[in-house]
Design an enzyme around this catalytic site. Structure first.
Site, PDB file in Angstrom:
ATOM      1  N   ASP A  89     -27.554  32.633 -36.183  1.00 24.67           N
ATOM      2  CA  ASP A  89     -26.433  33.386 -35.658  1.00 24.67           C
ATOM      3  C   ASP A  89     -25.392  33.494 -36.791  1.00 24.67           C
ATOM      4  OD1 ASP A  89     -24.302  34.162 -33.806  1.00 24.67           O
ATOM      5  OD2 ASP A  89     -23.626  32.101 -34.095  1.00 24.67           O
ATOM      6  N   ASP A  91     -21.262  34.267 -36.584  1.00 27.57           N
ATOM      7  CA  ASP A  91     -19.973  33.613 -36.319  1.00 27.57           C
ATOM      8  C   ASP A  91     -20.160  32.195 -35.795  1.00 27.57           C
ATOM      9  OD1 ASP A  91     -19.572  36.529 -36.219  1.00 27.57           O
ATOM     10  OD2 ASP A  91     -17.511  36.033 -35.688  1.00 27.57           O
ATOM     11  N   ASP A 278     -13.246  37.794 -27.610  1.00 26.71           N
ATOM     12  CA  ASP A 278     -13.607  39.127 -27.123  1.00 26.71           C
ATOM     13  C   ASP A 278     -14.775  38.958 -26.154  1.00 26.71           C
ATOM     14  OD1 ASP A 278     -15.801  38.669 -28.869  1.00 26.71           O
ATOM     15  OD2 ASP A 278     -14.828  39.766 -30.493  1.00 26.71           O
ATOM     16  N   ASP A 310     -24.594  28.736 -32.081  1.00 19.46           N
ATOM     17  CA  ASP A 310     -23.543  27.910 -31.469  1.00 19.46           C
ATOM     18  C   ASP A 310     -23.365  28.204 -29.987  1.00 19.46           C
ATOM     19  OD1 ASP A 310     -22.324  30.498 -32.451  1.00 19.46           O
ATOM     20  OD2 ASP A 310     -20.679  29.734 -31.242  1.00 19.46           O
TER      21      ASP A 310
HETATM   22  P1  IMP Z   1     -22.340  36.306 -33.593  1.00 20.11           P
HETATM   23  O1  IMP Z   1     -21.706  34.980 -33.325  1.00 20.11           O
HETATM   24  O2  IMP Z   1     -22.817  36.419 -35.004  1.00 20.11           O
HETATM   25  O3  IMP Z   1     -23.426  36.632 -32.592  1.00 20.11           O
HETATM   26  O4  IMP Z   1     -21.182  37.458 -33.507  1.00 20.11           O
HETATM   27  C1  IMP Z   1     -20.461  37.680 -32.324  1.00 20.11           C
HETATM   28  C2  IMP Z   1     -19.212  38.467 -32.607  1.00 20.11           C
HETATM   29  O5  IMP Z   1     -19.493  39.714 -33.262  1.00 20.11           O
HETATM   30  C3  IMP Z   1     -18.504  38.920 -31.343  1.00 20.11           C
HETATM   31  O6  IMP Z   1     -17.697  37.898 -30.820  1.00 20.11           O
HETATM   32  C4  IMP Z   1     -17.675  40.107 -31.814  1.00 20.11           C
HETATM   33  O7  IMP Z   1     -16.422  39.659 -32.297  1.00 20.11           O
HETATM   34  C5  IMP Z   1     -18.445  40.667 -32.998  1.00 20.11           C
HETATM   35  N1  IMP Z   1     -19.041  41.994 -32.762  1.00 20.11           N
HETATM   36  C6  IMP Z   1     -18.878  43.070 -33.549  1.00 20.11           C
HETATM   37  N2  IMP Z   1     -19.601  44.098 -33.095  1.00 20.11           N
HETATM   38  C7  IMP Z   1     -20.247  43.684 -31.987  1.00 20.11           C
HETATM   39  C8  IMP Z   1     -21.174  44.322 -31.103  1.00 20.11           C
HETATM   40  O8  IMP Z   1     -21.544  45.495 -31.244  1.00 20.11           O
HETATM   41  N3  IMP Z   1     -21.637  43.566 -30.091  1.00 20.11           N
HETATM   42  C9  IMP Z   1     -21.268  42.281 -29.924  1.00 20.11           C
HETATM   43  N4  IMP Z   1     -20.418  41.647 -30.744  1.00 20.11           N
HETATM   44  C10 IMP Z   1     -19.904  42.333 -31.777  1.00 20.11           C
HETATM   45 MG    MG Z   2     -21.841  32.633 -32.924  1.00 17.94          MG
END
Ligand code: IMP
Ligand code: MG
Length: 351
Positions: A89, A91, A278, A310
């Site tokens: 993942d 973030d 978000d 996470d």
């Molecule tokens: P991850 O933790 O890498 O899965 O990223 C999640 C975060 O990506 C979300 O909390 C959003 O802030 C951001 N995000 C940006 N574009 C999108 C989208 O198209 N779908 C979902 N999350 C997005």
């Molecule tokens: Mg994440």
């Protein structure tokens, strides 16, 4: 509703171990002090019954461990089969929430080590962009390090892909592209079942989700704007505002149930999740994302795949679905990802 305390407590490492849940039956069978003054025969009977219950619980624990030892992440993966694909993942897992993977991050040499070992690496993130430059911006440190690394062969470098929007946009590493990534046409990597995802259904599902998100913004008076994308719809906070965890979770639950109840929600997989500040609804989910990586790399078996993320609480968390496609490891910060990868290397070194 989940309070901040409950969520944070649930993230403590011992709670993330499923055995931590076994505390519950012990607490349930502990006797209240009301029996304290009962006559001794009755007390002895209670003690005997409790003893028997505890013995039964421990027998169940033993069976549980025997039955599922193969599911214990990492050790089973390394001892019983060979790890060939690791998906991450973005973030919170590779970088702090909303940040980027910058030069100097300790995660970078660990990811490069995986590539050097010939393993494939997929970044399976909800962040959904159709433009490679957006991912270059978020992953610059890693991509630059791979590009300039003297010890990595072309084949090893090509072992890196980014799958954005959970399972929607695939980019492969490309040494000669200015962004070091190239968009891969869906027809080249789509799973057979994904061919049934019709454009009309995607629009309809996102319409239902958007209407429901707008209702939440209005009913809960959220300081948020709605963002509609090609394969997702979400709400994000207005400048200078922050939403409360309870508001985010309530929104996820409402939207999820509205989409589930719709006709199209039964035809098309989707993922509604709380991204920390978000809420997004994406078409597909990370189980499809991980499976697509497995297929892209020539059909890697689920038993040879590990997803690190996470978000594994069962409601409103998007890494949870990856459990359908492979073994998973639940981390709570990029520092824990580093520790996990070092542990992995050490375990593999011993075998
Ligand atoms: P991850 O933790 O890498 O899965 O990223 C999640 C975060 O990506 C979300 O909390 C959003 O802030 C951001 N995000 C940006 N574009 C999108 C989208 O198209 N779908 C979902 N999350 C997005
Ligand atoms: Mg994440």
């Amino acid at each position: 509703m989940t309070t901040r305390y409950r969520v944070e407590y649930a993230l403590k490492s011992h709670r993330r171990d499923q055995l931590g849940l076994l505390a519950v039956p012990f607490v349930l069978h502990s006797q209240p002090t009301a029996i304290f003054n009962e006559e001794s025969a009755k007390l002895a009977e209670v003690a005997r019954a409790t003893h028997q219950r505890y013995a039964e619980i421990m027998r169940d624990v033993e069976q549980l461990v025997n039955d599922h030892s193969k599911l214990i992440p990492l050790m089973g993966l390394i001892r019983r089969s060979k790890l060939r694909l690791v998906t991450f993942d973005g973030d919170v897992t590779l970088y702090e929430d909303g940040c980027c993977l910058l030069d100097g991050s300790p995660v970078i040499p660990r990811l490069i080590r995986l590539l050097q070992q010939g393993k494939k690496v997929g970044i399976v993130t909800a962040a959904g962009y159709t433009d490679a430059s957006k991912y270059y911006g978020r992953l610059k440190g890693l991509l630059d390090a791979v590009s300039s690394h003297p010890g990595l062969t072309d084949e090893q470098k090509n072992g890196l892909v980014v799958l954005g929007g959970e399972s929607n946009f695939l980019f492969r590493y490309n040494q000669s592209s200015p962004d070091l990534l190239t968009y891969v046409e869906r027809s080249e990597w789509m799973l057979d079942e994904m061919r049934l995802w019709r454009d009309e259904d995607i629009t309809e599902l996102l319409d239902v989700a958007e209407a429901s998100l707008r209702e939440c913004v209005s009913n809960l008076n959220l300081p948020a704007a709605v963002l509609r994308k090609e394969r997702a719809v979400g709400i994000y906070p207005l400048d200078g505002h922050k939403m409360h965890r309870e508001q985010l979770e309530e929104t996820v639950l409402v939207v999820q149930s509205m989409v589930e109840k719709s006709e199209v929600g039964r035809r098309l997989p989707f993922c509604a999740f709380n991204g920390g500040n978000d809420v997004f609804v994406d078409i597909g989910d990370k189980s499809w994302g991980v499976r697509a990586c497995q297929r892209y790399f020539g059909g890697i078996d689920p038993s040879m795949t590990l997803h690190v993320g996470d978000q594994f609480l069962s409601a409103g968390a998007n890494d949870f679905k990856a459990r359908l496609a492979c073994t998973t490891a639940w981390i709570a910060s990029p520092t824990e990802t580093v520790q996990l990868l070092d542990e992995l290397a050490e375990l593999e070194g011993r075998n």
